[in-house]
Design a protein around this motif. Sequence first.
Motif, PDB file in Angstrom:
ATOM      1  N   ASP A  63       0.820  -1.213   0.056  1.00  0.00           N
ATOM      2  CA  ASP A  63       0.020   0.001  -0.134  1.00  0.00           C
ATOM      3  C   ASP A  63       0.748   1.029   0.023  1.00  0.00           C
ATOM      4  O   ASP A  63       0.230   2.466  -0.104  1.00  0.00           O
ATOM      5  CB  ASP A  63      -1.073   0.075   1.193  1.00  0.00           C
ATOM      6  N   TYR A  65       2.624   4.602  -1.190  1.00  0.00           N
ATOM      7  CA  TYR A  65       2.356   5.529  -2.270  1.00  0.00           C
ATOM      8  C   TYR A  65       3.518   5.383  -3.393  1.00  0.00           C
ATOM      9  O   TYR A  65       2.931   5.351  -4.675  1.00  0.00           O
ATOM     10  CB  TYR A  65       2.249   7.044  -1.988  1.00  0.00           C
ATOM     11  N   SER A  66       4.668   5.778  -3.026  1.00  0.00           N
ATOM     12  CA  SER A  66       5.600   5.881  -4.028  1.00  0.00           C
ATOM     13  C   SER A  66       6.959   5.165  -3.577  1.00  0.00           C
ATOM     14  O   SER A  66       7.476   5.404  -2.177  1.00  0.00           O
ATOM     15  CB  SER A  66       5.909   7.294  -4.329  1.00  0.00           C
ATOM     16  N   LYS A  98       3.558   3.254  -8.773  1.00  0.00           N
ATOM     17  CA  LYS A  98       4.218   3.145  -7.438  1.00  0.00           C
ATOM     18  C   LYS A  98       5.684   3.329  -7.406  1.00  0.00           C
ATOM     19  O   LYS A  98       6.552   3.704  -6.686  1.00  0.00           O
ATOM     20  CB  LYS A  98       3.882   2.087  -6.418  1.00  0.00           C
TER      21      LYS A  98
END
Length: 250
Positions: free
Chosen positions: A55, A57-58, A224
């Motif tokens: 999960d 983000y980046s 991602k």
Amino acid sequence: MPDPKWGTPGPTHDPAILAGFSARPTDILITTAPKAGTTWMQQILHQLRSGGDPDFYSIDAVVPWLELPRPGKAVNEILNGFEALADPRIFKKHCTFEPTPGVDTARILLTSRDPRYCCVSFYHQFMDMTDTARRQAGLKQDRDIETFLEDWLMQASWYRNVAGWWPQRERDNLLWLRFEDMKRDLPGAIDRIIAFLGRDISAALCAAAIEYSSFDWMKQHADKFTRLLSSDEPVFKPGGFIRKGAVGDH
């Protein structure tokens, strides 16, 4: 001005960050030539550290690019941000041996790849970048494959990376892996990384790291792995960056 050993300032290289960085014994530094498995190793190490995290983000938010300038941020602000990160910190970098801070302190993971495919992969990455991203990175806007090849050979980043690190390959705090071996046996490569780091990781968490580090998973979640510009504009066109991850396809 920082000592010249830290390199020359550029769109993706700030020697002042390297000069001011304070490494910890718990740090892990990923050091590669471009397109030699950098993002893949970021993902593997983040998954091992987190116990499986689909999960985030980046990837560059959880495994920062150490020497990358951050527009609008002073060097001290960047370094203070690094200091605030919890252990074990993981950073990626594209530096050779001499301008690497903490070479006697941190754990260092190096991946190398057939230079022919590094070049081809880098060309496709260049073609997939947005015009804004190319300008920010200081890249020429129009290059065919022949011109790109000449520029890549002149830059010689792959050769400088390998030449700089090869004499250091027997260091106890350095693990050198080949991209091609990782493609053939990802679980075996992850076992080597775990042993190198001296970690006790359960079979279930190891399986999660393998799943989330597979090419198929990373391709399906390519957003991602696309670093964002300061304007929050994607660096790559839709579907870019995570391309094929192939061996022998140059």
